[in-house]
Design an enzyme around this catalytic site. Structure first.
Site, mmCIF file in Angstrom:
data_model
loop_
_atom_site.group_PDB
_atom_site.id
_atom_site.type_symbol
_atom_site.label_atom_id
_atom_site.label_comp_id
_atom_site.label_asym_id
_atom_site.label_seq_id
_atom_site.Cartn_x
_atom_site.Cartn_y
_atom_site.Cartn_z
ATOM 1 N N LYS A 151 0.845 -1.206 0.000
ATOM 2 C CA LYS A 151 0.000 0.000 0.000
ATOM 3 C C LYS A 151 0.872 1.245 0.000
ATOM 4 O O LYS A 151 1.922 1.266 0.650
ATOM 5 C CB LYS A 151 -0.921 -0.033 1.229
ATOM 6 C CG LYS A 151 -1.990 1.054 1.249
ATOM 7 C CD LYS A 151 -2.919 0.861 2.443
ATOM 8 C CE LYS A 151 -3.972 1.953 2.515
ATOM 9 N NZ LYS A 151 -4.888 1.773 3.673
ATOM 10 N N SER A 169 -10.020 -0.427 6.982
ATOM 11 C CA SER A 169 -9.423 -0.184 5.661
ATOM 12 C C SER A 169 -8.815 -1.408 5.000
ATOM 13 O O SER A 169 -8.545 -1.389 3.800
ATOM 14 C CB SER A 169 -8.346 0.903 5.771
ATOM 15 O OG SER A 169 -8.923 2.106 6.175
ATOM 16 N N SER A 219 -9.681 1.804 2.799
ATOM 17 C CA SER A 219 -8.830 2.564 1.904
ATOM 18 C C SER A 219 -7.777 1.702 1.179
ATOM 19 O O SER A 219 -7.128 2.204 0.269
ATOM 20 C CB SER A 219 -8.104 3.641 2.712
ATOM 21 O OG SER A 219 -7.237 3.062 3.669
#
Length: 447
Positions: free
Chosen positions: A66, A165, A141
Site C-alpha cells: 500500500k 481499511s 482505503s
C-alpha cells in the site's frame, strides 16, 4: 492466485518469465490499482531468483505494498498530491522483513488519500475499480491492495487498517484481510493518519498465504514505541466458542448468506450495548489525530510546495488548499474543531470515554466467547459515485470501527458471491489471539 499456484508456475517457467507475464497483465489492467509499478526492480529480482541468488520464505514472490508504507527509493505518495513526488530514503519495518525473506516488491497500490475513505475514490490518482464489476468501487482505503489480489496482479499484499481499511476492500473484492492486534506489527514506516487506531496487516487469496505473510511481518521493532515485541506463529485452536454480535448487521441478503455460512457451527447471539457510540467516537478520535498528524505538510518542512513566496499565512493556506483533497480537508477541519479550546471536553474527551466503554464490552464478551462474528460490510460494493454524502459513507464503517477503537484483531473471510459481487464475514478475537481467528477461518473454509 494462491502462493502454491505461483510457485508451480515459477517451477515450470522460471521466475523471470512468470513475473514478466504478471507485469504485462498489470499494464493491460483497467482497475487502476497501482500508483507505481516497480517493473525494472521486479525483473531484476526475478532474474536473481532464477540464478539461485535469492533465498527465504517469500523468495521470488511478488508482493504489492500500500502506498502509505515507505519503500526506499520507490515513490510513496499516500495517494495525495501533497506527497506525489516523495521518494523515501528508508524502508518501513515490514518492507525490510519482506526483502529479508526474498520477496519481490512489485508495486505500490492505490488507496484513499492518506487512508481517508471507504471506497478508494478520494485518491489523487483516480478511483480503483472492483475486479468483479468495473462500475463499482473496490472498497477502501486499501482498495488497490485487495483489487490486485483478486485480479492476479500480485500474490500477496500489505494494507493498513484504521477503521476497516483492510477488511472493507477484502470483503468487496473477495479476499482474506487481517487487521492484527494493535502492536503486533511494527508501524515504523507507516505514514500516520490516526496513530492510536491504525495497523499494517496482511492480505491474501488463501488463509494459508495470509498466515505466512503475518508470520513474516509480525515481531519486535524497537523503533516503534507501540510495538509489543511479540512474534506470531500459528497454532490450531479447537472447540471455539462463537458469539454472533446482534448489533453488527447488514442488508437482508447479506445476513441470509452470513447465517448460511454458520450452519453446522454452535453459536450464541450477544449484544454489545456500547457499540451505538462507536461510529461517533471513532470519527472524532480519528479526525482529531489526523488534524495533528497532517499539520506537518506545509510546503516548507514536508510536502507539495508552490513557487511564489508570499506571506507565511497565505503560503501555508495555498499549499494546503491545493495539496489536499476535499475529504482530507474536511477531516482536518472537523478534527481541529473537536480539539479546540472550549470543545475538547464536549467532543474529544467524551469520545475517549466511549472508547473505554467499548473496550469493556469486548472484554466481558471474550470472558465467554473465543471469537465474535458479524458481516464485514453492511452492503454489497457500491457503484462508483453512489455515495455522495460523507455521513452516509462514514456509516458504512459501522461494523469495523469498534475493533480499531479496542485495538483487537479482526479478519475478513470471503463468503462467496451475491449477484456476482463478493461478500465477507468479520471474525473478531481477543488481544494477540490471531490463531483463533485463523482456526475459525480454516474450519469455515473446510465446510
Amino acid at each position: 492466485m494462491k502462493l502454491a499456484e505461483w510457485r508451480k508456475l515459477v517451477e515450470e517457467n522460471g521466475c523471470l518469465e512468470t513475473i514478466s507475464k504478471m507485469l504485462e497483465r498489470i499494464e493491460k489492467s483497467k482497475l487502476n490499482a497501482y500508483i507505481t509499478v516497480c517493473k525494472k526492480e521486479s525483473l531484476q529480482k526475478a532474474e536473481e531468483y532464477d540464478k539461485g541468488k535469492v533465498k527465504g520464505r517469500l523468495a521470488g514472490v511478488p508482493v504489492a505494498v500500500k502506498d502509505n508504507i515507505t519503500t526506499k527509493g520507490i515513490r510513496t505518495t499516500c495517494a495525495s498530491k501533497m506527497l506525489s513526488n516523495y521518494v523515501p530514503v528508508f524502508d518501513a519495518h515490514v518492507v525490510e522483513r519482506l526483502k529479508a525473506e526474498g520477496a519481490i516488491i512489485i508495486g505500490k497500490t492505490n488507496m484513499d488519500e492518506f487512508g481517508m475513505g471507504t471506497t478508494t475514490e478520494t485518491s489523487y490518482f483516480g478511483v480503483v475499480r472492483n475486479p468483479y464489476d468495473l462500475n463499482r468501487v473496490a472498497g477502501g482505503s486499501s482498495g488497490g491492495s485487495a483489487a490486485v489480489l483478486a485480479n492476479d496482479e500480485a500474490v500477496l499484499a500489505l494494507g493498513s487498517d484504521t477503521g476497516g481499511s483492510i477488511r472493507c476492500p477484502a470483503s468487496f473484492c473477495g479476499v482474506y484481510g487481517l487487521k492484527p492486534t494493535y502492536g503486533l506489527v511494527s508501524r515504523f514506516g507507516l505514514i500516520p493518519y490516526a496513530n492510536s487506531l491504525e495497523q499494517i496487516g496482511p492480505m491474501a487469496n488463501s488463509i494459508e498465504d495470509l498466515i505466512l505473510l503475518l508470520e513474516v511481518i509480525a515481531g519486535k521493532d524497537e523503533r516503534d514505541s507501540t510495538n509489543a515485541g511479540r512474534s506470531f506463529e500459528f497454532r490450531e485452536v479447537e472447540n471455539l466458542r462463537i458469539g454472533v454480535v446482534k448489533n453488527m448487521s447488514a442488508e437482508e441478503q447479506i445476513m441470509d448468506r452470513f447465517f448460511d455460512a454458520l450452519n453446522g457451527f454452535e453459536y450464541e447471539e450477544i449484544e454489545l450495548p456500547s457499540l451505538k457510540y462507536a461510529l461517533s467516537a471513532y470519527y472524532i478520535i480519528a479526525m482529531s489525530e489526523a488534524s495533528s498528524n497532517l499539520a506537518r505538510y506545509d510546503g516548507v518542512r514536508y510536502g507539495f510546495s508552490v513557487p511564489e513566496l508570499t506571506s507565511w499565512s497565505d503560503y501555508f493556506s495555498r499549499v494546503r488548499a491545493e495539496g489536499f483533497g476535499e475529504e482530507v480537508k474536511r477531516r482536518i477541519m472537523l478534527g481541529s474543531y473537536a480539539l479546540s479550546a472550549g470543545y475538547y471536553g464536549k467532543y474529544y474527551l467524551k469520545a475517549l470515554k466511549a472508547r473505554t466503554l467499548i473496550i469493556e464490552d469486548f472484554r466481558n464478551a471474550f470472558a465467554k466467547f473465543d471469537v465474535l462474528v458479524s458481516p464485514t460490510m453492511p452492503t454489497l460494493p457500491f457503484r462508483i459515485g453512489e455515495l455522495k454524502d460523507p455521513l452516509t459513507m462514514y456509516k458504512m464503517d459501522v461494523n469495523t470501527v469498534p475493533v480499531n477503537l479496542a485495538g483487537l484483531p479482526a479478519l475478513n473471510i470471503p463468503l462467496g458471491f451475491i449477484k456476482g459481487l463478493p461478500v465477507g464475514m468479520q471474525v473478531i478475537g481477543n488481544y494477540f489471539e490471531e490463531s483463533k481467528l485463523i482456526s475459525f477461518a480454516k474450519k469455515l473454509e473446510a465446510k
